[in-house]
Design a protein around this motif. Structure first.
Motif, PDB file in Angstrom:
ATOM      1  N   SER A 131      46.450  28.024  49.226  1.00 56.19           N
ATOM      2  CA  SER A 131      45.858  27.292  48.099  1.00 56.19           C
ATOM      3  C   SER A 131      46.111  27.985  46.765  1.00 56.19           C
ATOM      4  O   SER A 131      46.077  27.338  45.719  1.00 56.19           O
ATOM      5  CB  SER A 131      44.362  27.041  48.312  1.00 56.19           C
ATOM      6  OG  SER A 131      43.628  28.237  48.241  1.00 56.19           O
ATOM      7  N   ILE A 132      46.378  29.287  46.762  1.00 55.68           N
ATOM      8  CA  ILE A 132      46.737  29.925  45.481  1.00 55.68           C
ATOM      9  C   ILE A 132      48.257  29.931  45.264  1.00 55.68           C
ATOM     10  O   ILE A 132      48.731  30.399  44.242  1.00 55.68           O
ATOM     11  CB  ILE A 132      46.169  31.364  45.346  1.00 55.68           C
ATOM     12  CG1 ILE A 132      46.805  32.334  46.351  1.00 55.68           C
ATOM     13  CG2 ILE A 132      44.658  31.376  45.470  1.00 55.68           C
ATOM     14  CD1 ILE A 132      46.395  33.793  46.134  1.00 55.68           C
ATOM     15  N   LYS A 186      45.746  32.912  41.327  1.00 60.66           N
ATOM     16  CA  LYS A 186      46.354  31.574  41.379  1.00 60.66           C
ATOM     17  C   LYS A 186      47.045  31.244  40.051  1.00 60.66           C
ATOM     18  O   LYS A 186      48.161  30.716  40.037  1.00 60.66           O
ATOM     19  CB  LYS A 186      45.299  30.517  41.705  1.00 60.66           C
ATOM     20  CG  LYS A 186      45.879  29.114  41.753  1.00 60.66           C
ATOM     21  CD  LYS A 186      44.958  28.091  42.357  1.00 60.66           C
ATOM     22  CE  LYS A 186      45.681  26.747  42.451  1.00 60.66           C
ATOM     23  NZ  LYS A 186      44.936  25.746  43.178  1.00 60.66           N
ATOM     24  N   LYS A 187      46.381  31.596  38.954  1.00 61.05           N
ATOM     25  CA  LYS A 187      46.982  31.337  37.631  1.00 61.05           C
ATOM     26  C   LYS A 187      48.291  32.128  37.493  1.00 61.05           C
ATOM     27  O   LYS A 187      49.288  31.614  36.984  1.00 61.05           O
ATOM     28  CB  LYS A 187      46.009  31.760  36.520  1.00 61.05           C
ATOM     29  CG  LYS A 187      44.808  30.830  36.394  1.00 61.05           C
ATOM     30  CD  LYS A 187      43.925  31.198  35.219  1.00 61.05           C
ATOM     31  CE  LYS A 187      42.771  30.201  35.136  1.00 61.05           C
ATOM     32  NZ  LYS A 187      41.473  30.803  35.013  1.00 61.05           N
ATOM     33  N   ASN A 207      37.652  36.547  54.109  1.00 57.88           N
ATOM     34  CA  ASN A 207      36.853  35.331  54.290  1.00 57.88           C
ATOM     35  C   ASN A 207      37.545  34.087  53.750  1.00 57.88           C
ATOM     36  O   ASN A 207      36.950  33.011  53.727  1.00 57.88           O
ATOM     37  CB  ASN A 207      35.494  35.483  53.588  1.00 57.88           C
ATOM     38  CG  ASN A 207      34.599  36.465  54.304  1.00 57.88           C
ATOM     39  OD1 ASN A 207      34.671  36.607  55.520  1.00 57.88           O
ATOM     40  ND2 ASN A 207      33.769  37.166  53.556  1.00 57.88           N
ATOM     41  N   ASN A 208      38.776  34.267  53.279  1.00 64.12           N
ATOM     42  CA  ASN A 208      39.493  33.145  52.662  1.00 64.12           C
ATOM     43  C   ASN A 208      40.933  33.061  53.154  1.00 64.12           C
ATOM     44  O   ASN A 208      41.870  33.101  52.344  1.00 64.12           O
ATOM     45  CB  ASN A 208      39.481  33.310  51.132  1.00 64.12           C
ATOM     46  CG  ASN A 208      38.090  33.263  50.551  1.00 64.12           C
ATOM     47  OD1 ASN A 208      37.477  32.201  50.487  1.00 64.12           O
ATOM     48  ND2 ASN A 208      37.581  34.415  50.147  1.00 64.12           N
ATOM     49  N   GLY A 241      42.010  41.344  35.926  1.00 64.20           N
ATOM     50  CA  GLY A 241      40.604  41.493  36.329  1.00 64.20           C
ATOM     51  C   GLY A 241      40.404  42.336  37.571  1.00 64.20           C
ATOM     52  O   GLY A 241      39.275  42.720  37.878  1.00 64.20           O
ATOM     53  N   GLU A 242      41.479  42.624  38.303  1.00 66.86           N
ATOM     54  CA  GLU A 242      41.341  43.387  39.554  1.00 66.86           C
ATOM     55  C   GLU A 242      41.575  44.875  39.276  1.00 66.86           C
ATOM     56  O   GLU A 242      42.694  45.276  38.945  1.00 66.86           O
ATOM     57  CB  GLU A 242      42.350  42.876  40.589  1.00 66.86           C
ATOM     58  CG  GLU A 242      42.283  43.589  41.934  1.00 66.86           C
ATOM     59  CD  GLU A 242      40.911  43.458  42.601  1.00 66.86           C
ATOM     60  OE1 GLU A 242      40.615  42.370  43.094  1.00 66.86           O
ATOM     61  OE2 GLU A 242      40.135  44.435  42.582  1.00 66.86           O
ATOM     62  N   ASN A 298      38.600  41.925  45.155  1.00 65.11           N
ATOM     63  CA  ASN A 298      37.434  41.118  44.776  1.00 65.11           C
ATOM     64  C   ASN A 298      37.800  39.634  44.887  1.00 65.11           C
ATOM     65  O   ASN A 298      38.737  39.174  44.219  1.00 65.11           O
ATOM     66  CB  ASN A 298      37.051  41.479  43.332  1.00 65.11           C
ATOM     67  CG  ASN A 298      35.839  40.725  42.843  1.00 65.11           C
ATOM     68  OD1 ASN A 298      35.508  39.659  43.347  1.00 65.11           O
ATOM     69  ND2 ASN A 298      35.183  41.274  41.845  1.00 65.11           N
ATOM     70  N   TYR A 299      37.054  38.900  45.697  1.00 65.92           N
ATOM     71  CA  TYR A 299      37.438  37.502  45.965  1.00 65.92           C
ATOM     72  C   TYR A 299      37.508  36.674  44.697  1.00 65.92           C
ATOM     73  O   TYR A 299      38.288  35.718  44.600  1.00 65.92           O
ATOM     74  CB  TYR A 299      36.481  36.885  46.986  1.00 65.92           C
ATOM     75  CG  TYR A 299      35.268  36.196  46.417  1.00 65.92           C
ATOM     76  CD1 TYR A 299      34.274  36.906  45.768  1.00 65.92           C
ATOM     77  CD2 TYR A 299      35.110  34.821  46.537  1.00 65.92           C
ATOM     78  CE1 TYR A 299      33.163  36.279  45.252  1.00 65.92           C
ATOM     79  CE2 TYR A 299      34.007  34.182  46.026  1.00 65.92           C
ATOM     80  CZ  TYR A 299      33.039  34.912  45.372  1.00 65.92           C
ATOM     81  OH  TYR A 299      31.951  34.278  44.855  1.00 65.92           O
ATOM     82  N   TYR A 300      36.708  37.034  43.704  1.00 65.12           N
ATOM     83  CA  TYR A 300      36.711  36.270  42.450  1.00 65.12           C
ATOM     84  C   TYR A 300      38.098  36.302  41.794  1.00 65.12           C
ATOM     85  O   TYR A 300      38.482  35.358  41.102  1.00 65.12           O
ATOM     86  CB  TYR A 300      35.649  36.852  41.515  1.00 65.12           C
ATOM     87  CG  TYR A 300      35.548  36.150  40.193  1.00 65.12           C
ATOM     88  CD1 TYR A 300      34.943  34.906  40.087  1.00 65.12           C
ATOM     89  CD2 TYR A 300      36.075  36.727  39.035  1.00 65.12           C
ATOM     90  CE1 TYR A 300      34.867  34.254  38.875  1.00 65.12           C
ATOM     91  CE2 TYR A 300      36.000  36.081  37.817  1.00 65.12           C
ATOM     92  CZ  TYR A 300      35.392  34.846  37.745  1.00 65.12           C
ATOM     93  OH  TYR A 300      35.315  34.202  36.535  1.00 65.12           O
ATOM     94  N   ASN A 301      38.847  37.372  42.041  1.00 62.48           N
ATOM     95  CA  ASN A 301      40.158  37.500  41.404  1.00 62.48           C
ATOM     96  C   ASN A 301      41.224  36.610  42.038  1.00 62.48           C
ATOM     97  O   ASN A 301      42.360  36.565  41.564  1.00 62.48           O
ATOM     98  CB  ASN A 301      40.599  38.964  41.397  1.00 62.48           C
ATOM     99  CG  ASN A 301      39.710  39.790  40.481  1.00 62.48           C
ATOM    100  OD1 ASN A 301      39.299  39.314  39.429  1.00 62.48           O
ATOM    101  ND2 ASN A 301      39.395  40.997  40.887  1.00 62.48           N
ATOM    102  N   LEU A 302      40.855  35.884  43.101  1.00 67.68           N
ATOM    103  CA  LEU A 302      41.781  34.877  43.630  1.00 67.68           C
ATOM    104  C   LEU A 302      42.038  33.801  42.575  1.00 67.68           C
ATOM    105  O   LEU A 302      43.100  33.177  42.550  1.00 67.68           O
ATOM    106  CB  LEU A 302      41.197  34.237  44.899  1.00 67.68           C
ATOM    107  CG  LEU A 302      41.149  35.153  46.131  1.00 67.68           C
ATOM    108  CD1 LEU A 302      40.285  34.536  47.227  1.00 67.68           C
ATOM    109  CD2 LEU A 302      42.548  35.438  46.654  1.00 67.68           C
ATOM    110  N   VAL A 303      41.041  33.603  41.703  1.00 68.10           N
ATOM    111  CA  VAL A 303      41.202  32.596  40.642  1.00 68.10           C
ATOM    112  C   VAL A 303      42.312  33.029  39.687  1.00 68.10           C
ATOM    113  O   VAL A 303      43.222  32.249  39.386  1.00 68.10           O
ATOM    114  CB  VAL A 303      39.861  32.399  39.874  1.00 68.10           C
ATOM    115  CG1 VAL A 303      40.044  31.430  38.722  1.00 68.10           C
ATOM    116  CG2 VAL A 303      38.775  31.913  40.834  1.00 68.10           C
TER     117      VAL A 303
END
Lengths: 221, 229
Positions: A197-198, A165-166, A190-191, A106-107, A157-162
């Motif tokens: 956590s990932i 993690k996977k 910002n994270n 996704g990135e 993109n911060y959304y791609n942290l999800v």
């Protein structure tokens, strides 16, 4: 470096690809140390991309212009490779470790990852730039055919942290702690706590971070 | 920034005896006033249960829910109905508009549930909302005589009629094409910025989630990742 930045920025603003490329190539030709290359990357190329503006007159073609400028920088990065190899060979600093630089699923922002891949090369790693948006299964399968010491994930993109993690979870299930997971990119601005956590092992911000990691791994060899 | 919502150690168990199924485990979550949040996760992860508990449509088995510093999990049914009507707005994947009524009339329904006749002010507000969501030309159409995007925009205006502090949305663009999804997202953002309304949106749509201020992923009934834009 500011004067070089101003010149490059003006050429980039005009979308003058030919002169943008030749100007940066002339800087690379004069480079004599890893830091000379790194400074061009961070203080000229990355800065120019981060500071790209969009005037009110151009507001309907902002993305168009951003993509053209990114494309020019991408051409420069492709042409930088011989200079990266030359400087790395000059300083004979290879550490025998292999790093795969990847953007998770996704990135699609890959310019940062390409720059980081060259930073790893300059710091003495065998660096493999894999590409944007790589499905997690590909990471796992790669472990079967190539000895990889570090996976470096670049996440903008911060959304791609999800998805990162996977991916990291899957790598750790397959390889345990035999592979170091390094992460970096604007998603962590910002994270900062997302690094742990990932499931990543280390956050790399700068060339110095990568250089120091190279030294640590050389000592551990 | 103040929290408009606080969840403390929320557990939810359905069934009893040997047929017990736990769907939420010790969920702790604070949501800031005026923020735009997305809840993501695979089907069956517990995110809709969580949204129902936040919206007081369901009660936790244990734990506390605080909305605007008022504890809601121990409220009585009538109190909850009042709270929902005044503080919370709901948008679902299906619009649930009443087919016998026009777009304008549907928008007034949450107000009419508590009041017999619409006041001049509420009619003005309904008209403002109609304009905000871009339905002026079709406001007198029956709900059945509108496109999917128009129906969903009507549902959004209906959710806003009582000026709720929080909008809870469960897959609000799940039935819409990509262009309409973008328009609905833009509209939700406009509401968020214009009225300071807090949004909590469950979505599978990456285009919505990646533009939220915060993403909370629920996995196997727990918060798996909680990240800021």
């Amino acid at each position: 470096m500011d004067i070089f930045y101003e010149k490059f920025s003006t050429l980039l603003d005009k979308e003058d690809k030919e002169n943008c490329v030749s100007f940066i190539m002339s800087l690379f030709q004069n480079a004599s140390s890893p830091n000379d290359i790194v400074n061009v990357y961070t203080k000229i190329l990355a800065r120019a991309l981060n500071e790209i503006g969009c005037s009110i007159a151009d507001r309907n073609i902002c993305i168009w212009k951003e993509h053209i400028r990114s494309s020019i920088v991408r051409t420069i990065l492709e042409n930088a490779y011989p200079f990266i190899v030359k400087i790395r060979n000059d300083i004979k600093s290879t550490n025998g470790k292999t790093v795969a630089v990847i953007c998770p699923d996704g990135e699609y922002h890959e310019i940062g990852a390409r720059m980081i891949s060259d930073f790893f090369s300059l710091a003495g790693f065998e660096s493999i730039y894999v590409g944007a948006s790589t499905p997690k299964e590909e990471f796992i399968n790669a472990l079967n055919y190539k000895k990889i010491d570090i996976f470096a994930l670049s996440i903008t993109n911060y959304y791609n942290l999800v998805s990162a993690k996977k991916t990291i979870t899957a790598i750790k299930e397959k390889a345990g702690n035999s592979v170091l997971i390094a992460v970096g990119g604007q998603a962590f601005n910002n994270n900062p706590s997302a690094v742990s956590s990932i499931g990543a092992d280390i956050l790399l911000h700068t060339f110095e971070d990568i250089w120091n990691l190279g030294n640590t791994m050389k000592e551990d060899k | 920034m103040d929290n408009i919502l606080e969840l403390k150690n929320i557990n939810k168990i359905y069934g009893n005896g040997e047929f017990k199924t736990q769907v939420l485990y010790d969920v702790n979550l604070n949501i800031e006033k005026g923020s735009f949040n997305s809840i993501i996760g695979e089907s069956g992860s517990g995110k809709s249960t969580l949204l129902n508990i936040i919206g007081t449509l369901d009660k936790p088995t244990s734990g506390e829910v605080h909305i605007n510093n008022i504890r809601t999990d121990s409220m009585k049914r009538a109190e909850l109905a009042d709270l929902r009507n005044q503080t919370l707005g709901f948008i679902f994947q299906f619009h649930y508009l009443l087919p016998e009524f026009t777009a304008f009339e549907n928008i007034l329904i949450p107000y009419l549930m508590k009041n017999s006749k619409p006041s001049k002010e509420i009619v003005e507000r309904a008209n403002e909302l109609i304009e905000l969501v871009g339905l002026t030309k079709v406001k007198n159409n029956l709900a059945t005589k509108m496109s999917g995007g128009q129906q969903q925009r009507t549902a959004i205006a209906r959710a806003l009629i009582n000026n709720p502090a929080i909008i809870l949305a469960d897959e609000p663009t799940g039935n819409l094409d990509s262009d309409t999804t973008e328009k609905i997202y833009t509209l939700l953002r406009k509401v968020n910025e214009s009225f300071g309304t807090t949004f909590i949106i469950i979505t599978h749509d990456r285009r919505i989630a990646e533009k939220a201020d915060r993403n909370i992923e629920i996995k196997d009934g727990r918060i798996n990742i909680d990240i800021l834009r």
